[in-house]
Design a protein around this motif. Structure first.
Motif, mmCIF file in Angstrom:
data_model
loop_
_atom_site.group_PDB
_atom_site.id
_atom_site.type_symbol
_atom_site.label_atom_id
_atom_site.label_comp_id
_atom_site.label_asym_id
_atom_site.label_seq_id
_atom_site.Cartn_x
_atom_site.Cartn_y
_atom_site.Cartn_z
ATOM 1 N N LEU A 199 18.529 -14.330 7.486
ATOM 2 C CA LEU A 199 17.710 -15.415 6.937
ATOM 3 C C LEU A 199 18.242 -15.862 5.580
ATOM 4 O O LEU A 199 18.229 -17.052 5.259
ATOM 5 C CB LEU A 199 16.252 -14.961 6.789
ATOM 6 N N LEU A 251 21.281 -18.098 6.068
ATOM 7 C CA LEU A 251 20.870 -19.407 6.589
ATOM 8 C C LEU A 251 20.192 -20.244 5.506
ATOM 9 O O LEU A 251 20.445 -21.444 5.372
ATOM 10 C CB LEU A 251 19.932 -19.231 7.785
ATOM 11 N N GLY A 252 19.320 -19.603 4.727
ATOM 12 C CA GLY A 252 18.653 -20.319 3.640
ATOM 13 C C GLY A 252 19.636 -20.762 2.576
ATOM 14 O O GLY A 252 19.554 -21.882 2.060
ATOM 15 N N ARG A 307 22.759 -21.397 3.005
ATOM 16 C CA ARG A 307 23.538 -22.515 3.562
ATOM 17 C C ARG A 307 22.786 -23.834 3.389
ATOM 18 O O ARG A 307 23.383 -24.870 3.061
ATOM 19 C CB ARG A 307 23.827 -22.254 5.036
ATOM 20 N N GLU A 308 21.476 -23.809 3.565
ATOM 21 C CA GLU A 308 20.689 -25.039 3.409
ATOM 22 C C GLU A 308 20.628 -25.479 1.952
ATOM 23 O O GLU A 308 20.664 -26.674 1.661
ATOM 24 C CB GLU A 308 19.287 -24.838 3.991
ATOM 25 N N ALA A 316 17.308 -17.919 -1.914
ATOM 26 C CA ALA A 316 17.082 -17.808 -0.468
ATOM 27 C C ALA A 316 17.187 -16.392 0.069
ATOM 28 O O ALA A 316 16.787 -16.139 1.193
ATOM 29 C CB ALA A 316 18.066 -18.720 0.274
#
Lengths: 156, 68
Positions: free
Chosen positions: A37, A40-41, A43-44, A122
């Motif tokens: 997670l 992924l966070g 990356r955003e 993140a």
């Protein structure tokens, strides 16, 4: 019932069940899930920065985002915190060097700020759930620890 | 019981602040969702924005109250 609502429910139900299962398992399973997670966070966050013309050092940030929850659980369960602090300092130094080596036209200060912020926001913040799930009372009250870890998820 | 109620109130406030904080990021960039990774829910940031603020606050409160 609209299609969008059906899609939301179809994803949410197994996601909630999976999350509760991972919380109850705890340990490296939880840390590994948070690492995913976190990446992924991060990356955003980097995608949002890129939309403003900032080029973060992606892979350096992803490594930090992945390692953060694993390191926090490792310190919680097994080891002293000092090695993690030194690794974090070395990571920051490497990030700084790479950002400045690209030259002033690549906005090293902004690049460095976003690169560092991504995994801190993140991944590191998310890792506090490890502190709740594996607090000092976990041996005496294992199910209570799971319930306390689930409490913030229920509230939000 | 009152301790848990207090934690609930404070973390609910933290959740709102976290949600607004991430919304300001998205507004700055001009997007509605942080990504389309999660069907029907947007991105990971959209789904977890409240938790980024809630988890440290909740962990601190639980530690102060010696509940975790």
């Amino acid at each position: 019932m609209s299609r969008n609502l059906l899609v939301r429910i179809a994803f949410a139900v197994p996601a909630i069940a999976g999350t509760l299962l991972i919380l109850s398992l705890g340990g490296w399973v939880l840390a590994g899930f948070l690492a995913i997670l976190g990446v992924l966070g991060t990356r955003e966050v980097y995608d949002l920065a890129r939309k403003q013309g900032i080029e973060p050092l992606e892979w350096i940030g992803f490594v930090a985002a992945a390692i953060c929850p694993l390191a926090i659980y490792w310190v919680k369960g097994y080891a002293d915190w000092e090695p993690v602090l030194y690794v974090a300092a070395i990571w920051l130094i490497i990030t700084h060097i790479v950002a400045t080596a690209r030259g002033p036209e690549h906005r090293p200060l902004t690049t460095l700020a976003v690169t560092v912020f991504g995994p801190l926001y993140a991944s590191a913040l998310l890792s506090f759930i490890i502190a709740i799930r594996h607090g000092p009372h976990v041996d005496a009250h294992p199910r209570g620890s799971v319930a306390l870890a689930a409490l913030p998820l229920v509230i939000t | 019981m009152w301790q848990l109620a207090g934690i609930g109130l404070i973390t609910a406030f933290a959740a709102q602040v976290g949600d607004v904080a991430e919304s300001l990021f998205k507004r700055e960039v001009g997007v509605k969702d942080s990504s389309m990774l999660i069907p029907g829910h947007g991105g990971v940031l959209d789904r977890l924005d409240s938790l980024y603020f809630v988890l440290p606050v909740a962990a601190a409160l639980l530690r102060i109250l010696d509940l975790a």
